[in-house]
Design an enzyme around this catalytic site. Sequence first.
Site, PDB file in Angstrom:
ATOM      1  N   TYR A   1      45.137  95.914  59.035  1.00 32.40           N
ATOM      2  CA  TYR A   1      44.582  96.245  60.352  1.00 32.40           C
ATOM      3  C   TYR A   1      43.861  97.591  60.364  1.00 32.40           C
ATOM      4  CZ  TYR A   1      48.534  99.431  60.822  1.00 32.40           C
ATOM      5  OH  TYR A   1      49.426 100.452  60.616  1.00 32.40           O
ATOM      6  N   GLU A   2      43.983  98.387  59.318  1.00 34.88           N
ATOM      7  CA  GLU A   2      43.371  99.720  59.321  1.00 34.88           C
ATOM      8  C   GLU A   2      41.877  99.675  59.008  1.00 34.88           C
ATOM      9  OE1 GLU A   2      45.647 102.157  56.661  1.00 34.88           O
ATOM     10  OE2 GLU A   2      47.077 102.702  58.214  1.00 34.88           O
TER      11      GLU A   2
ATOM     12  N   THR B   1      36.739 103.211  51.165  1.00 35.97           N
ATOM     13  CA  THR B   1      38.178 103.233  51.443  1.00 35.97           C
ATOM     14  C   THR B   1      38.932 103.191  50.118  1.00 35.97           C
ATOM     15  OG1 THR B   1      38.549 100.832  51.479  1.00 35.97           O
ATOM     16  CG2 THR B   1      37.644 101.828  53.487  1.00 35.97           C
ATOM     17  N   CYS B   2      40.250 103.107  50.192  1.00 36.84           N
ATOM     18  CA  CYS B   2      41.025 103.047  48.952  1.00 36.84           C
ATOM     19  C   CYS B   2      40.789 101.738  48.207  1.00 36.84           C
ATOM     20  CB  CYS B   2      42.511 103.219  49.250  1.00 36.84           C
ATOM     21  SG  CYS B   2      43.208 101.969  50.335  1.00 36.84           S
ATOM     22  N   ASN B   3      40.290 100.709  48.893  1.00 37.35           N
ATOM     23  CA  ASN B   3      40.087  99.402  48.265  1.00 37.35           C
ATOM     24  C   ASN B   3      38.647  99.099  47.887  1.00 37.35           C
ATOM     25  OD1 ASN B   3      42.773  98.652  48.387  1.00 37.35           O
ATOM     26  ND2 ASN B   3      42.572  97.781  50.438  1.00 37.35           N
ATOM     27  N   ARG B   4      37.683  99.861  48.396  1.00 35.52           N
ATOM     28  CA  ARG B   4      36.281  99.483  48.182  1.00 35.52           C
ATOM     29  C   ARG B   4      35.333 100.635  48.465  1.00 35.52           C
ATOM     30  NH1 ARG B   4      35.714  94.777  50.546  1.00 35.52           N
ATOM     31  NH2 ARG B   4      37.950  94.580  50.933  1.00 35.52           N
TER      32      ARG B   4
ATOM     33  N   GLY C   1      45.777 113.402  57.319  1.00 35.89           N
ATOM     34  CA  GLY C   1      44.715 112.570  57.865  1.00 35.89           C
ATOM     35  C   GLY C   1      45.301 111.300  58.454  1.00 35.89           C
TER      36      GLY C   1
END
EC number: 1.2.1.70
Length: 417
Positions: free
Chosen positions: A119-120, A57-60, A195
Amino acid sequence: MQGSQSKDIAHYHIVGINYKKTDAAIRGSFAINQAQYGQLLEQAKTAYLDDVFVLSTCNRTEIYGFAEDPQQLVEMVCRQTEGDCNLFSQLSYVKSGEEAIKHLYQVGTGLDSQILGDYEIIGQIRNATRFAKTNGCLGGFQERLVNSVLQVSKLIKNETALSAGTVSVAFAAVRMLEYKVPDILNKKILLVGVGKIGRNTIKNMMDYLGVADVTLVNRTLSVAEDFAKEHGLRYAPYENLKEELNRADIILVASNAPEPNILKQHFEGSGPKLIIDLSIPFNVAPEVVELPHISLVNVDELSKIQDETLQMRQQEVPKALSIIEEHMNEFLYWYKMRKHAVVLKAVKDKLQEIHTKEIQQQKNGAQYKLEDMEAVSSRIIQKMINLMAGKVRRETDKSDQYISMINDIFEAGVKQD
Protein backbone atom coordinates in the site's frame (compact mmCIF):
# COMPACT_ATOMS: atom_id res chain seq x y z
CA MET A 1 5.85 21.98 -19.74
CA GLN A 2 5.94 22.87 -23.39
CA GLY A 3 7.62 20.17 -25.39
CA SER A 4 8.07 19.17 -29.01
CA GLN A 5 7.51 15.43 -28.72
CA SER A 6 4.41 13.90 -30.24
CA LYS A 7 1.58 13.22 -27.80
CA ASP A 8 0.74 10.13 -29.84
CA ILE A 9 0.19 7.46 -27.21
CA ALA A 10 2.67 5.22 -29.06
CA HIS A 11 5.41 7.59 -27.86
CA TYR A 12 4.48 7.22 -24.20
CA HIS A 13 7.09 4.96 -22.58
CA ILE A 14 8.19 3.51 -19.27
CA VAL A 15 11.74 2.28 -18.84
CA GLY A 16 12.93 0.71 -15.62
CA ILE A 17 14.48 -1.99 -13.51
CA ASN A 18 12.86 -3.76 -10.57
CA TYR A 19 13.27 -6.59 -8.10
CA LYS A 20 12.34 -9.26 -10.66
CA LYS A 21 15.70 -9.19 -12.44
CA THR A 22 17.96 -7.22 -10.10
CA ASP A 23 19.03 -7.51 -6.49
CA ALA A 24 18.97 -4.65 -4.01
CA ALA A 25 22.65 -3.80 -4.61
CA ILE A 26 22.13 -3.27 -8.35
CA ARG A 27 18.93 -1.31 -7.78
CA GLY A 28 20.83 0.85 -5.32
CA SER A 29 23.33 1.85 -8.01
CA PHE A 30 20.44 3.22 -10.10
CA ALA A 31 18.43 4.79 -7.25
CA ILE A 32 17.63 8.47 -7.78
CA ASN A 33 17.58 10.86 -4.83
CA GLN A 34 15.79 14.20 -4.71
CA ALA A 35 18.75 16.24 -5.97
CA GLN A 36 19.35 13.86 -8.89
CA TYR A 37 15.62 13.90 -9.66
CA GLY A 38 15.64 17.68 -9.96
CA GLN A 39 18.64 17.59 -12.31
CA LEU A 40 17.00 14.87 -14.42
CA LEU A 41 13.84 16.95 -14.84
CA GLU A 42 15.94 19.92 -15.97
CA GLN A 43 17.49 17.64 -18.60
CA ALA A 44 14.02 16.56 -19.69
CA LYS A 45 12.96 20.17 -20.23
CA THR A 46 16.13 20.92 -22.16
CA ALA A 47 15.45 17.91 -24.41
CA TYR A 48 11.76 18.95 -24.80
CA LEU A 49 10.52 15.68 -23.32
CA ASP A 50 6.95 15.81 -22.04
CA ASP A 51 5.15 14.44 -19.00
CA VAL A 52 8.28 12.98 -17.39
CA PHE A 53 8.41 11.63 -13.86
CA VAL A 54 10.64 9.15 -12.01
CA LEU A 55 9.62 6.51 -9.50
CA SER A 56 12.59 5.41 -7.39
CA THR A 57 11.82 3.08 -4.48
CA CYS A 58 13.47 0.14 -2.74
CA ASN A 59 11.94 -2.18 -5.38
CA ARG A 60 12.38 -0.22 -8.62
CA THR A 61 13.69 2.73 -10.55
CA GLU A 62 11.37 3.68 -13.40
CA ILE A 63 11.07 6.72 -15.65
CA TYR A 64 7.82 7.55 -17.43
CA GLY A 65 7.22 10.05 -20.21
CA PHE A 66 6.78 10.93 -23.87
CA ALA A 67 9.83 10.54 -26.11
CA GLU A 68 10.49 9.70 -29.73
CA ASP A 69 12.80 6.92 -28.54
CA PRO A 70 12.75 5.30 -25.08
CA GLN A 71 16.55 5.28 -25.18
CA GLN A 72 16.36 9.00 -24.40
CA LEU A 73 14.80 8.10 -21.05
CA VAL A 74 17.44 5.43 -20.39
CA GLU A 75 20.23 7.94 -20.97
CA MET A 76 18.73 10.45 -18.54
CA VAL A 77 18.64 7.86 -15.75
CA CYS A 78 22.20 6.74 -16.47
CA ARG A 79 23.53 10.30 -16.49
CA GLN A 80 22.19 10.88 -12.99
CA THR A 81 23.25 7.60 -11.37
CA GLU A 82 26.49 5.74 -10.76
CA GLY A 83 25.35 2.46 -12.31
CA ASP A 84 26.69 1.09 -15.58
CA CYS A 85 24.50 2.13 -18.52
CA ASN A 86 25.14 -1.11 -20.43
CA LEU A 87 24.03 -3.09 -17.38
CA PHE A 88 20.90 -0.97 -17.08
CA SER A 89 20.06 -1.59 -20.75
CA GLN A 90 20.52 -5.34 -20.29
CA LEU A 91 18.36 -5.57 -17.18
CA SER A 92 15.73 -2.95 -17.92
CA TYR A 93 12.27 -3.38 -19.41
CA VAL A 94 10.63 -1.01 -21.88
CA LYS A 95 6.88 -0.68 -22.25
CA SER A 96 5.11 1.68 -24.63
CA GLY A 97 1.62 2.95 -25.35
CA GLU A 98 -1.24 1.11 -23.69
CA GLU A 99 1.18 -1.44 -22.23
CA ALA A 100 3.01 1.35 -20.38
CA ILE A 101 -0.27 2.77 -19.09
CA LYS A 102 -1.39 -0.64 -17.83
CA HIS A 103 1.98 -1.07 -16.11
CA LEU A 104 1.50 2.16 -14.13
CA TYR A 105 -1.93 0.98 -12.98
CA GLN A 106 -0.46 -2.32 -11.81
CA VAL A 107 2.46 -0.64 -10.06
CA GLY A 108 0.18 1.88 -8.35
CA THR A 109 -2.16 -0.80 -7.02
CA GLY A 110 0.55 -3.05 -5.62
CA LEU A 111 0.06 -5.79 -8.22
CA ASP A 112 3.64 -5.39 -9.43
CA SER A 113 5.18 -4.99 -5.98
CA GLN A 114 7.66 -7.34 -4.37
CA ILE A 115 5.10 -7.67 -1.57
CA LEU A 116 1.73 -8.19 -3.29
CA GLY A 117 -0.71 -5.42 -2.43
CA ASP A 118 1.97 -3.08 -1.02
CA TYR A 119 0.00 0.00 0.00
CA GLU A 120 2.98 2.37 0.30
CA ILE A 121 3.74 2.52 -3.44
CA ILE A 122 0.77 4.76 -4.28
CA GLY A 123 2.03 7.42 -1.88
CA GLN A 124 5.45 7.23 -3.54
CA ILE A 125 3.83 7.75 -6.95
CA ARG A 126 1.88 10.72 -5.60
CA ASN A 127 5.05 12.32 -4.22
CA ALA A 128 7.06 11.63 -7.39
CA THR A 129 4.47 13.20 -9.69
CA ARG A 130 3.91 16.13 -7.35
CA PHE A 131 7.65 16.88 -7.53
CA ALA A 132 7.56 16.63 -11.35
CA LYS A 133 4.60 19.01 -11.49
CA THR A 134 6.31 21.51 -9.20
CA ASN A 135 9.29 21.42 -11.56
CA GLY A 136 7.16 22.00 -14.66
CA CYS A 137 7.41 18.49 -16.10
CA LEU A 138 3.91 17.10 -15.62
CA GLY A 139 1.37 17.77 -18.36
CA GLY A 140 -2.34 17.13 -18.70
CA PHE A 141 -1.98 13.57 -20.00
CA GLN A 142 0.25 12.35 -17.17
CA GLU A 143 -1.68 14.20 -14.48
CA ARG A 144 -4.98 12.72 -15.66
CA LEU A 145 -3.45 9.24 -15.81
CA VAL A 146 -1.96 9.45 -12.32
CA ASN A 147 -5.24 10.74 -10.89
CA SER A 148 -6.98 7.72 -12.43
CA VAL A 149 -4.36 5.39 -10.92
CA LEU A 150 -4.85 7.03 -7.50
CA GLN A 151 -8.61 6.50 -7.79
CA VAL A 152 -8.21 2.86 -8.85
CA SER A 153 -5.78 2.20 -6.00
CA LYS A 154 -8.36 3.49 -3.52
CA LEU A 155 -11.15 1.42 -5.10
CA ILE A 156 -9.10 -1.77 -5.00
CA LYS A 157 -8.14 -1.17 -1.38
CA ASN A 158 -11.80 -0.60 -0.42
CA GLU A 159 -13.52 -3.18 -2.66
CA THR A 160 -11.06 -6.09 -2.59
CA ALA A 161 -8.86 -7.82 -0.03
CA LEU A 162 -5.69 -7.32 -2.10
CA SER A 163 -4.21 -5.17 0.66
CA ALA A 164 -5.86 -7.05 3.52
CA GLY A 165 -3.75 -6.80 6.62
CA THR A 166 -0.82 -4.41 6.54
CA VAL A 167 1.42 -5.17 3.58
CA SER A 168 4.59 -3.18 3.01
CA VAL A 169 8.33 -3.41 3.47
CA ALA A 170 7.88 -1.66 6.80
CA PHE A 171 5.42 -4.28 8.01
CA ALA A 172 7.56 -7.12 6.65
CA ALA A 173 10.29 -5.87 8.99
CA VAL A 174 7.86 -6.11 11.88
CA ARG A 175 6.87 -9.66 10.94
CA MET A 176 10.52 -10.69 10.75
CA LEU A 177 11.22 -9.25 14.18
CA GLU A 178 8.16 -11.02 15.57
CA TYR A 179 9.50 -14.39 14.40
CA LYS A 180 13.21 -13.78 15.00
CA VAL A 181 13.22 -11.83 18.29
CA PRO A 182 10.61 -13.30 20.69
CA ASP A 183 11.91 -11.17 23.61
CA ILE A 184 11.81 -7.92 21.62
CA LEU A 185 10.17 -6.04 24.52
CA ASN A 186 13.48 -6.35 26.34
CA LYS A 187 15.55 -5.01 23.44
CA LYS A 188 16.82 -1.49 22.80
CA ILE A 189 15.80 -0.35 19.32
CA LEU A 190 17.44 2.39 17.25
CA LEU A 191 15.98 4.00 14.13
CA VAL A 192 18.49 5.84 11.93
CA GLY A 193 16.56 8.02 9.49
CA VAL A 194 13.12 9.32 10.44
CA GLY A 195 11.63 9.44 6.95
CA LYS A 196 8.32 7.91 5.92
CA ILE A 197 9.52 4.29 5.81
CA GLY A 198 11.31 4.62 9.14
CA ARG A 199 8.30 6.24 10.80
CA ASN A 200 5.91 3.59 9.42
CA THR A 201 8.17 0.77 10.64
CA ILE A 202 8.41 2.16 14.16
CA LYS A 203 4.66 2.84 14.34
CA ASN A 204 3.96 -0.74 13.21
CA MET A 205 6.41 -2.07 15.82
CA MET A 206 4.68 -0.07 18.53
CA ASP A 207 1.19 -1.12 17.41
CA TYR A 208 1.83 -4.81 16.74
CA LEU A 209 4.77 -5.67 19.00
CA GLY A 210 4.26 -3.20 21.83
CA VAL A 211 7.84 -1.91 21.79
CA ALA A 212 8.61 1.28 23.70
CA ASP A 213 12.41 1.44 24.15
CA VAL A 214 13.05 3.22 20.85
CA THR A 215 15.63 5.90 20.07
CA LEU A 216 15.51 8.09 16.95
CA VAL A 217 18.53 9.56 15.18
CA ASN A 218 18.17 11.83 12.17
CA ARG A 219 20.48 14.31 10.44
CA THR A 220 17.88 17.03 10.99
CA LEU A 221 17.38 16.86 14.73
CA SER A 222 14.02 18.63 14.75
CA VAL A 223 12.47 15.85 12.62
CA ALA A 224 13.49 13.22 15.17
CA GLU A 225 12.45 15.47 18.06
CA ASP A 226 8.94 16.10 16.68
CA PHE A 227 8.24 12.41 16.02
CA ALA A 228 9.71 11.39 19.38
CA LYS A 229 7.56 13.85 21.31
CA GLU A 230 4.44 12.79 19.39
CA HIS A 231 4.95 9.11 20.29
CA GLY A 232 6.76 9.29 23.62
CA LEU A 233 10.12 8.06 22.28
CA ARG A 234 13.74 8.96 22.93
CA TYR A 235 15.86 10.88 20.39
CA ALA A 236 19.52 11.78 20.04
CA PRO A 237 21.60 14.07 17.79
CA TYR A 238 23.28 12.61 14.72
CA GLU A 239 26.67 13.41 16.19
CA ASN A 240 26.00 10.68 18.79
CA LEU A 241 25.39 8.02 16.14
CA LYS A 242 28.30 5.73 17.12
CA GLU A 243 27.32 5.81 20.76
CA GLU A 244 23.67 5.03 19.94
CA LEU A 245 24.66 2.21 17.59
CA ASN A 246 26.64 0.57 20.39
CA ARG A 247 23.79 1.02 22.87
CA ALA A 248 21.14 -0.61 20.61
CA ASP A 249 20.31 -4.29 20.19
CA ILE A 250 18.21 -3.84 17.03
CA ILE A 251 19.04 -1.17 14.46
CA LEU A 252 16.69 -0.05 11.68
CA VAL A 253 18.38 1.99 8.96
CA ALA A 254 16.17 4.09 6.67
CA SER A 255 18.28 7.18 6.14
CA ASN A 256 18.43 7.23 2.32
CA ALA A 257 21.91 8.72 2.34
CA PRO A 258 23.78 8.60 -1.00
CA GLU A 259 26.64 6.67 0.67
CA PRO A 260 26.66 4.14 3.54
CA ASN A 261 26.65 5.87 6.92
CA ILE A 262 26.67 2.72 9.07
CA LEU A 263 30.25 1.44 8.95
CA LYS A 264 32.22 -1.59 10.12
CA GLN A 265 34.27 0.42 12.61
CA HIS A 266 31.07 1.45 14.39
CA PHE A 267 30.70 -2.12 15.73
CA GLU A 268 34.24 -3.22 16.52
CA GLY A 269 34.15 -4.39 20.12
CA SER A 270 30.37 -4.06 20.41
CA GLY A 271 27.84 -6.69 21.48
CA PRO A 272 25.56 -8.69 19.12
CA LYS A 273 23.35 -6.63 16.83
CA LEU A 274 20.52 -7.24 14.39
CA ILE A 275 20.55 -4.60 11.63
CA ILE A 276 17.71 -4.14 9.14
CA ASP A 277 18.69 -1.95 6.18
CA LEU A 278 15.50 -0.54 4.64
CA SER A 279 17.45 1.84 2.39
CA ILE A 280 18.09 1.82 -1.35
CA PRO A 281 20.94 2.38 -2.01
CA PHE A 282 22.18 0.48 1.04
CA ASN A 283 23.12 2.71 3.96
CA VAL A 284 24.97 -0.10 5.77
CA ALA A 285 28.45 -0.71 4.37
CA PRO A 286 28.86 -4.25 2.97
CA GLU A 287 31.88 -4.87 5.22
CA VAL A 288 29.61 -4.83 8.29
CA VAL A 289 28.40 -8.32 7.49
CA GLU A 290 31.96 -9.62 7.94
CA LEU A 291 31.62 -9.14 11.70
CA PRO A 292 30.53 -12.44 13.31
CA HIS A 293 28.39 -10.75 15.96
CA ILE A 294 26.35 -8.73 13.43
CA SER A 295 23.26 -10.04 11.58
CA LEU A 296 22.27 -7.92 8.57
CA VAL A 297 18.96 -8.08 6.66
CA ASN A 298 18.09 -6.04 3.56
CA VAL A 299 14.84 -5.29 1.69
CA ASP A 300 15.09 -8.31 -0.63
CA GLU A 301 15.38 -10.67 2.32
CA LEU A 302 12.42 -9.00 4.02
CA SER A 303 10.19 -9.77 1.04
CA LYS A 304 10.72 -13.50 1.63
CA ILE A 305 9.19 -13.40 5.09
CA GLN A 306 6.41 -15.99 5.44
CA ASP A 307 3.03 -14.29 5.03
CA GLU A 308 -0.09 -16.27 5.82
CA THR A 309 -2.31 -13.69 4.06
CA LEU A 310 -0.54 -14.05 0.70
CA GLN A 311 -2.76 -16.80 -0.70
CA MET A 312 -5.89 -14.87 0.22
CA ARG A 313 -4.52 -11.73 -1.44
CA GLN A 314 -3.59 -13.65 -4.59
CA GLN A 315 -7.21 -14.70 -4.95
CA GLU A 316 -8.14 -11.01 -5.16
CA VAL A 317 -5.91 -10.33 -8.17
CA PRO A 318 -8.63 -11.02 -10.83
CA LYS A 319 -10.97 -8.53 -9.11
CA ALA A 320 -8.23 -5.94 -9.04
CA LEU A 321 -7.41 -6.50 -12.72
CA SER A 322 -11.08 -6.09 -13.61
CA ILE A 323 -11.24 -2.72 -11.84
CA ILE A 324 -8.04 -1.64 -13.59
CA GLU A 325 -9.41 -2.63 -17.00
CA GLU A 326 -12.61 -0.65 -16.48
CA HIS A 327 -10.87 2.55 -15.45
CA MET A 328 -8.06 2.19 -17.96
CA ASN A 329 -10.67 1.98 -20.73
CA GLU A 330 -12.26 5.17 -19.38
CA PHE A 331 -8.88 6.89 -19.46
CA LEU A 332 -8.18 5.72 -23.03
CA TYR A 333 -11.64 6.98 -24.09
CA TRP A 334 -10.80 10.39 -22.59
CA TYR A 335 -7.49 10.37 -24.48
CA LYS A 336 -9.19 9.59 -27.80
CA MET A 337 -11.89 12.20 -27.23
CA ARG A 338 -9.23 14.77 -26.38
CA LYS A 339 -7.69 14.22 -29.82
CA HIS A 340 -11.12 14.65 -31.42
CA ALA A 341 -11.66 17.86 -29.45
CA VAL A 342 -8.86 19.50 -31.44
CA VAL A 343 -10.64 18.64 -34.70
CA LEU A 344 -14.03 19.78 -33.40
CA LYS A 345 -12.56 23.12 -32.31
CA ALA A 346 -11.05 23.58 -35.78
CA VAL A 347 -14.49 22.87 -37.32
CA LYS A 348 -16.08 25.39 -34.94
CA ASP A 349 -13.46 28.01 -35.88
CA LYS A 350 -14.12 27.35 -39.59
CA LEU A 351 -17.87 27.77 -39.11
CA GLN A 352 -17.29 30.98 -37.16
CA GLU A 353 -15.10 32.30 -39.96
CA ILE A 354 -17.77 31.58 -42.59
CA HIS A 355 -20.48 33.09 -40.35
CA THR A 356 -18.53 36.30 -39.75
CA LYS A 357 -17.76 36.80 -43.44
CA GLU A 358 -21.37 36.25 -44.45
CA ILE A 359 -22.67 38.70 -41.82
CA GLN A 360 -20.17 41.34 -42.95
CA GLN A 361 -21.08 40.80 -46.59
CA GLN A 362 -24.81 41.08 -45.88
CA LYS A 363 -24.37 44.26 -43.87
CA ASN A 364 -22.07 45.87 -46.43
CA GLY A 365 -22.07 49.04 -44.39
CA ALA A 366 -25.85 49.19 -44.12
CA GLN A 367 -28.09 48.53 -41.13
CA TYR A 368 -28.69 44.79 -40.68
CA LYS A 369 -32.33 43.76 -41.16
CA LEU A 370 -34.13 40.80 -39.62
CA GLU A 371 -35.23 39.50 -43.02
CA ASP A 372 -31.59 39.18 -44.05
CA MET A 373 -31.07 36.31 -41.58
CA GLU A 374 -32.65 33.70 -43.85
CA ALA A 375 -30.37 34.63 -46.74
CA VAL A 376 -27.26 34.54 -44.54
CA SER A 377 -28.19 31.21 -42.96
CA SER A 378 -28.92 29.69 -46.35
CA ARG A 379 -25.54 30.73 -47.73
CA ILE A 380 -23.70 29.38 -44.64
CA ILE A 381 -25.44 26.02 -45.02
CA GLN A 382 -24.67 25.87 -48.72
CA LYS A 383 -20.99 26.72 -48.18
CA MET A 384 -20.65 23.89 -45.65
CA ILE A 385 -22.31 21.47 -48.09
CA ASN A 386 -19.93 22.66 -50.81
CA LEU A 387 -16.93 22.04 -48.54
CA MET A 388 -18.04 18.48 -47.83
CA ALA A 389 -19.03 17.76 -51.45
CA GLY A 390 -15.70 19.08 -52.69
CA LYS A 391 -13.81 16.75 -50.34
CA VAL A 392 -15.89 13.77 -51.49
CA ARG A 393 -15.21 14.59 -55.15
CA ARG A 394 -11.47 14.93 -54.60
CA GLU A 395 -11.15 11.72 -52.54
CA THR A 396 -13.06 9.35 -54.81
CA ASP A 397 -11.53 6.24 -53.25
CA LYS A 398 -12.95 7.28 -49.86
CA SER A 399 -16.18 8.89 -51.03
CA ASP A 400 -18.47 6.11 -49.78
CA GLN A 401 -16.76 6.19 -46.39
CA TYR A 402 -17.14 9.98 -46.14
CA ILE A 403 -20.80 9.93 -47.17
CA SER A 404 -21.56 7.18 -44.67
CA MET A 405 -19.84 9.15 -41.91
CA ILE A 406 -21.73 12.36 -42.78
CA ASN A 407 -24.97 10.38 -42.82
CA ASP A 408 -24.22 9.05 -39.32
CA ILE A 409 -23.04 12.37 -37.86
CA PHE A 410 -26.10 14.32 -38.98
CA GLU A 411 -28.47 11.36 -38.43
CA ALA A 412 -29.86 11.89 -41.92
CA GLY A 413 -31.45 8.43 -41.90
CA VAL A 414 -30.68 7.76 -45.57
CA LYS A 415 -30.39 4.04 -46.33
CA GLN A 416 -27.35 3.30 -48.48
CA ASP A 417 -26.94 0.31 -50.80
